[in-house]
Design a protein around this motif. Structure first.
Motif, PDB file in Angstrom:
ATOM      1  N   ALA A 151      -3.181 -17.276  -3.855  1.00 15.67           N
ATOM      2  CA  ALA A 151      -1.751 -18.068  -3.694  1.00 15.67           C
ATOM      3  C   ALA A 151      -2.356 -19.749  -3.746  1.00 15.67           C
ATOM      4  CB  ALA A 151      -0.806 -18.279  -1.809  1.00 15.67           C
ATOM      5  N   GLN A 154      -3.097 -20.047  -7.023  1.00 16.41           N
ATOM      6  CA  GLN A 154      -2.160 -20.089  -8.087  1.00 16.41           C
ATOM      7  C   GLN A 154      -0.944 -21.082  -8.286  1.00 16.41           C
ATOM      8  OE1 GLN A 154       0.430 -16.900  -6.442  1.00 16.41           O
ATOM      9  NE2 GLN A 154       0.059 -15.229  -7.552  1.00 16.41           N
ATOM     10  N   VAL A 193       6.805 -27.722  -0.077  1.00 15.27           N
ATOM     11  CA  VAL A 193       7.424 -26.317  -0.128  1.00 15.27           C
ATOM     12  C   VAL A 193       6.290 -25.519   0.144  1.00 15.27           C
ATOM     13  CG1 VAL A 193       8.143 -24.403  -1.540  1.00 15.27           C
ATOM     14  CG2 VAL A 193       8.622 -26.598  -1.433  1.00 15.27           C
ATOM     15  N   ILE A 194       4.867 -24.903  -1.238  1.00 14.86           N
ATOM     16  CA  ILE A 194       3.592 -24.773  -0.594  1.00 14.86           C
ATOM     17  C   ILE A 194       2.836 -25.084   0.560  1.00 14.86           C
ATOM     18  CG2 ILE A 194       1.069 -24.657  -1.439  1.00 14.86           C
ATOM     19  CD1 ILE A 194       2.738 -25.812  -3.550  1.00 14.86           C
ATOM     20  N   ILE A 196       3.778 -25.701   3.259  1.00 18.87           N
ATOM     21  CA  ILE A 196       5.189 -25.044   4.869  1.00 18.87           C
ATOM     22  C   ILE A 196       4.610 -23.288   4.916  1.00 18.87           C
ATOM     23  CG2 ILE A 196       7.099 -24.037   5.414  1.00 18.87           C
ATOM     24  CD1 ILE A 196       7.737 -26.721   4.323  1.00 18.87           C
ATOM     25  N   PHE A 197       4.921 -23.256   2.987  1.00 23.02           N
ATOM     26  CA  PHE A 197       4.330 -21.903   3.129  1.00 23.02           C
ATOM     27  C   PHE A 197       2.931 -21.059   3.646  1.00 23.02           C
ATOM     28  CE2 PHE A 197       8.436 -21.676   0.787  1.00 23.02           C
ATOM     29  CZ  PHE A 197       9.153 -20.717   0.744  1.00 23.02           C
ATOM     30  N   ARG A 200       2.978 -19.945   6.789  1.00 23.49           N
ATOM     31  CA  ARG A 200       4.176 -19.404   7.146  1.00 23.49           C
ATOM     32  C   ARG A 200       3.536 -17.593   6.915  1.00 23.49           C
ATOM     33  NH1 ARG A 200       6.974 -20.666  10.985  1.00 23.49           N
ATOM     34  NH2 ARG A 200       8.151 -22.719  10.440  1.00 23.49           N
ATOM     35  N   ARG A 204       1.657 -14.873   9.279  1.00 22.29           N
ATOM     36  CA  ARG A 204       2.888 -13.503   9.130  1.00 22.29           C
ATOM     37  C   ARG A 204       1.478 -12.462   9.094  1.00 22.29           C
ATOM     38  NH1 ARG A 204       7.612 -13.559  11.842  1.00 22.29           N
ATOM     39  NH2 ARG A 204       8.631 -15.126  11.535  1.00 22.29           N
ATOM     40  N   PHE A 205       0.860 -12.773   8.191  1.00 23.43           N
ATOM     41  CA  PHE A 205       0.271 -12.244   7.438  1.00 23.43           C
ATOM     42  C   PHE A 205      -1.497 -11.654   8.126  1.00 23.43           C
ATOM     43  CE2 PHE A 205       3.846 -13.148   5.256  1.00 23.43           C
ATOM     44  CZ  PHE A 205       3.961 -11.422   4.050  1.00 23.43           C
ATOM     45  N   LEU A 213       0.699  -8.970   0.642  1.00 22.85           N
ATOM     46  CA  LEU A 213       2.209  -8.885   0.756  1.00 22.85           C
ATOM     47  C   LEU A 213       2.704  -8.310   0.260  1.00 22.85           C
ATOM     48  CD1 LEU A 213       2.780 -12.158  -0.557  1.00 22.85           C
ATOM     49  CD2 LEU A 213       3.357 -11.807   2.070  1.00 22.85           C
ATOM     50  N   PHE A 216       4.388  -5.116   2.264  1.00 25.10           N
ATOM     51  CA  PHE A 216       5.796  -4.739   2.593  1.00 25.10           C
ATOM     52  C   PHE A 216       6.867  -4.567   1.764  1.00 25.10           C
ATOM     53  CE2 PHE A 216       2.404  -7.181   5.017  1.00 25.10           C
ATOM     54  CZ  PHE A 216       2.390  -6.604   6.140  1.00 25.10           C
ATOM     55  N   ARG A 217       7.234  -4.812   0.763  1.00 27.25           N
ATOM     56  CA  ARG A 217       8.006  -4.885  -0.165  1.00 27.25           C
ATOM     57  C   ARG A 217       8.826  -3.507   0.519  1.00 27.25           C
ATOM     58  NH1 ARG A 217       7.651  -6.478  -5.490  1.00 27.25           N
ATOM     59  NH2 ARG A 217       9.461  -5.740  -5.236  1.00 27.25           N
ATOM     60  N   GLY A 218      10.063  -3.840   0.575  1.00 29.50           N
ATOM     61  CA  GLY A 218      11.191  -2.909   0.839  1.00 29.50           C
ATOM     62  C   GLY A 218      11.212  -1.517  -0.504  1.00 29.50           C
TER      63      GLY A 218
ATOM     64  N   LEU B 142      13.616 -22.804  -0.397  1.00 25.94           N
ATOM     65  CA  LEU B 142      13.752 -22.951   0.871  1.00 25.94           C
ATOM     66  C   LEU B 142      14.650 -22.115   1.846  1.00 25.94           C
ATOM     67  CD1 LEU B 142      13.175 -27.133   0.439  1.00 25.94           C
ATOM     68  CD2 LEU B 142      11.440 -25.011   1.396  1.00 25.94           C
ATOM     69  N   HIS B 150       8.700 -10.962   6.410  1.00 24.63           N
ATOM     70  CA  HIS B 150       7.708 -10.739   6.005  1.00 24.63           C
ATOM     71  C   HIS B 150       8.134 -10.454   4.238  1.00 24.63           C
ATOM     72  CE1 HIS B 150       6.155  -7.765   8.781  1.00 24.63           C
ATOM     73  NE2 HIS B 150       5.501  -9.103   9.058  1.00 24.63           N
ATOM     74  N   GLU B 151       9.826  -9.956   3.813  1.00 21.50           N
ATOM     75  CA  GLU B 151      10.315  -9.960   2.632  1.00 21.50           C
ATOM     76  C   GLU B 151      10.945 -11.374   1.694  1.00 21.50           C
ATOM     77  OE1 GLU B 151      10.876  -8.401   5.922  1.00 21.50           O
ATOM     78  OE2 GLU B 151      10.090  -6.295   5.425  1.00 21.50           O
ATOM     79  N   LEU B 153       9.692 -14.113   3.073  1.00 21.07           N
ATOM     80  CA  LEU B 153       8.643 -15.336   2.175  1.00 21.07           C
ATOM     81  C   LEU B 153       8.351 -14.693   0.880  1.00 21.07           C
ATOM     82  CD1 LEU B 153       6.984 -15.415   4.933  1.00 21.07           C
ATOM     83  CD2 LEU B 153       7.921 -17.811   4.168  1.00 21.07           C
ATOM     84  N   GLU B 154       8.020 -13.816   0.978  1.00 20.24           N
ATOM     85  CA  GLU B 154       7.644 -12.567   0.071  1.00 20.24           C
ATOM     86  C   GLU B 154       8.376 -13.631  -1.681  1.00 20.24           C
ATOM     87  OE1 GLU B 154       6.398  -8.813  -3.164  1.00 20.24           O
ATOM     88  OE2 GLU B 154       7.668  -8.764  -1.266  1.00 20.24           O
ATOM     89  N   TRP B 157       8.373 -16.999  -2.093  1.00 21.50           N
ATOM     90  CA  TRP B 157       7.391 -16.751  -3.358  1.00 21.50           C
ATOM     91  C   TRP B 157       7.486 -16.689  -4.557  1.00 21.50           C
ATOM     92  CZ3 TRP B 157       3.423 -20.996  -2.557  1.00 21.50           C
ATOM     93  CH2 TRP B 157       1.990 -19.981  -3.330  1.00 21.50           C
TER      94      TRP B 157
END
Lengths: 221, 482
Positions: A151, A154, A193-194, A196-197, A200, A204-205, A213, A216-218, B142, B150-151, B153-154, B157
């Protein structure tokens, strides 16, 4: 002033920016990447200052100053802190075949030269060369965003891309300030923004690798 | 001009900006969600006042026949969504998915987004328009990530990266356009004012103009959600709070489309430049066919309607790409109807996902039995969005198909294939969602049905009887678009 000198210096600085974009593409260590990005922003601020000088457009000095202070100093320092805090500075990225990426980059530069020089026959020589080199920087930024999985890198790819846009805006004589200001400002907002992300995502990860990431994709597509 | 011009144009920017600042400061969701609704209502009133009294175009802001359609639609759906949002958010607070701290942020962001979208719509300066779209993107990034899962945030992003790339391309296109305009329009601010550029575009350098349009089409096209740059859209729609899905789908896509239309009009006045139509038609058709096929494989209810948005943006891009009074009219009507229908569907889907506690379609069933009002609302919405009579989308699709048949029969066949494919997918999914054996939670839901059914009433009226004033208004705009 000598027209030749004006052109040569502008060309030298813009060309330097393209070269540093290649170095960014090549770097596989975090701190090296951050240093290179600081250099990228520094050369940009020189380039914009030169444009301000030769175009006699004082407002461009503001753009140059923003590039210098924000992107060459503050953001690299902040990102360095993030990297240390997340303890990812030893992580060496899998860039995926540096040779191939570099070759692809050369192809992109050639492409932007061919397209821009062909299209801008009518424009003045300085703007023409500047624009062709600026497009190269933009495309190399894209390439970096695509080939990196981390990240932080990127984000650096994206900011080097924005440097290319500022180079283009400065090269276009007399373009109103509103755009340059907004680009600079958007970088700031984007950085918030970045910031914060990144935290975060880490929370989480336990990693900032974008590959993690994907698990975790559905649903794909 | 007076020293302090408080006309409708100023107000649609001022009200959201001021209330965004207020909402940051105010605590408590009961107050803030009411203030949010009130501010959105006042903005709508200000926008409606523009229909009667239109301020003169300045170099930075202007209101003309084209953007007033977008402004009224934007503020109207913004208002109804804020009303839906109030009841939706109350439930999210109850189950603890959102905390009051996030809520303060959420409402301020909602008004900020309204401000940025209105700014992008009324901007006369191309740079200012870009700034509006850019900040609207950052704001929605935002908001999409607000749940911090997870989802989410992804999705945020991915949206951030792809959206920024699109925005960057659009800025490069804008710089190129300035370079094309500079020799003719002079330097400084005049060379960025759209109204000034329109009068002189015929003499711009065509090669630069062409290249600029390619960048602008790719850049703003990413924001419109046209395939193959649509990657961010399904994730962003599926993972954000549902009011935001409604605003993204119903409004933000239109704002980007509006930008694209402005540049298309510029190119159309230059005889030597490429025709922008075929490019838009191709991208529109690809989006339509791709999204229609993708609809069959969806398992997540919000994701499915996100793909349906790609499909409809494809149809709209196709219509404007075809051009001509009739196709443009159909495109405008379709855009309006899609905004109203899609946001109403998201109102219904939002409450359904809340009561069932899931977005997976396999775990939702028999809605018309368990939650009749929501279930039938979904049935009406899906029938409308699939293009069945007597709703407004049937009208616009019918107009578009017939006008295309008269000019390009092969394209019309492809268009019809896409629409029918999507219809099949939607009806197949609707069958298990709304009918069949009830699945999931049966607890009654406290929902606000007024926003949803007011939208349905409008699309039903539009489908049966279009008022003559509206028709002549849209015809006028369609002429402008060429």
């Amino acid at each position: 002033m000598d027209q030749r000198l004006i052109f040569d210096v502008a060309h030298f600085l813009a060309g330097g920016l393209v070269l540093i974009s290649f170095l960014l593409l090549y770097q596989d260590r975090m701190f090296g990447l951050l240093n290179m990005f600081a250099l990228h922003a520094f050369v940009l601020s020189l380039s914009v200052s030169w444009q301000a000088f030769v175009q006699n457009a004082p407002h461009l000095y503001i753009t140059a100053a923003i590039a210098l202070v924000l992107k060459a100093i503050i953001i690299p320092i902040l990102l360095r802190r993030v990297v240390i805090r997340l303890d990812i500075h030893r992580e060496i990225e899998a860039v995926g075949g540096i040779g191939l990426t570099m070759l692809f980059g050369i192809g992109l530069v050639a492409l932007s030269m061919v397209v821009m020089l062909h299209v801008t026959v009518g424009a003045d020589r300085l703007a023409r060369e500047d624009l062709a080199l600026a497009l190269s920087v933009v495309l190399l930024g894209f390439l970096m965003m695509v080939t990196r999985r981390n990240a932080v890198s990127q984000v650096i790819g994206f900011m080097s891309l924005e440097n290319g846009l500022i180079l283009a805006a400065a090269g276009a004589k007399g373009m109103p300030l509103v755009v340059e200001m907004s680009v600079a400002f958007s970088v700031l907002v984007a950085f918030l923004v970045i910031g914060i992300f990144l935290f975060r995502i880490r929370e989480r990860f336990d990693t900032v690798d974008m590959h993690a990431l994907d698990r975790f994709r559905g649903e794909h597509l | 001009m007076t020293a302090f011009p408080l006309d409708g144009l100023t107000l649609i920017l001022l009200i959201p900006a001021v209330s965004a600042a207020l909402l940051v400061a105010l605590p408590g969701y009961a107050v803030t969600s009411k203030l949010n609704v009130l501010a959105s209502f006042l903005t709508l009133v200000a926008a409606l006042s523009l229909l009667w009294r239109r301020p003169e175009a300045g170099l930075l802001l202007h209101v003309d026949d084209l953007n007033i359609v977008f402004i009224v639609l934007n503020t109207f759906v913004g208002f109804t969504t804020s009303a839906f949002s109030a009841s939706y958010i109350a439930h999210e607070i109850e189950i603890g998915r959102l905390t009051p701290a996030y809520l303060r942020f959420y409402h301020a962001m909602y008004q900020a987004l309204m401000f940025e979208m209105n700014l992008a719509l009324v901007a006369n300066n191309l740079g200012l328009m870009w700034v509006g779209v850019e900040f609207a993107t950052l704001t929605t990034v935002l908001m999409v990530g607000i749940y911090r899962t997870h989802e989410a945030l992804e999705a945020a992003w991915k949206y951030f990266i792809l959206g920024s790339v699109g925005i960057a391309l659009a800025l490069f296109g804008t710089i190129l356009l300035y370079l094309a305009a500079k020799p003719v329009a002079g330097m400084e601010i005049e060379a960025m004012a759209w109204t000034k550029l329109m009068t002189r575009a015929a003499t711009f350098d065509p090669a630069l103009l062409n290249l600029a349009f390619v960048f602008l089409l790719l850049g703003y096209g990413t924001k419109v959600g046209l395939a193959p740059m649509h990657g961010w859209l399904p994730d962003a729609h599926a993972e954000g709070p549902t009011p935001i899905s409604a605003v993204l789908s119903g409004l933000l896509l239109n704002v980007a489309l509006h930008a694209l239309l402005r540049f298309k009009m510029l190119l159309a006045t230059n005889g030597q430049a490429i025709a922008p139509g075929p490019l838009m038609v191709t991208m529109g058709l690809i989006s339509l066919l791709f999204a229609a096929l993708m609809l069959y494989r969806r398992r997540d209810i919000k994701r499915m309607f996100a793909y349906s948005s790609i499909e409809h943006m494809g149809i709209i891009a196709f219509a404007f790409g075809m051009g001509g009074p009739l196709a443009n009219f159909a495109g405008l009507l379709h855009m309006t109807m899609h905004s109203l229908t899609k946001s109403a569907i998201f109102f219904s889907v939002g409450h359904i996902a809340q009561v069932k506690g899931t977005q997976k379609m396999t775990e939702i069933g028999g809605l018309t039995e368990t939650h009749p009002v929501l279930g039938w609302g979904l049935v009406i919405g899906v029938m409308a969005i699939a293009g069945l009579p007597p709703f407004g989308i049937f009208m616009s699709e019918f107009l578009l198909v017939t006008s295309t048949f008269a000019r390009e029969p092969i394209l019309a066949v492809l268009l019809v294939i896409g629409i029918i494919l999507a219809l099949g997918a939607l009806l197949q999914k609707l069958n298990t969602l709304a009918f069949g054996t009830p699945k999931g939670s049966l607890t009654p839901v406290e929902a606000s049905y007024v926003p949803m059914f007011s939208h349905f009433a409008l699309i039903l009226i539009a489908g049966i009887f279009l008022p003559a004033e509206l028709v002549s208004w849209f015809q006028n705009v369609a002429q402008l678009l060429r």
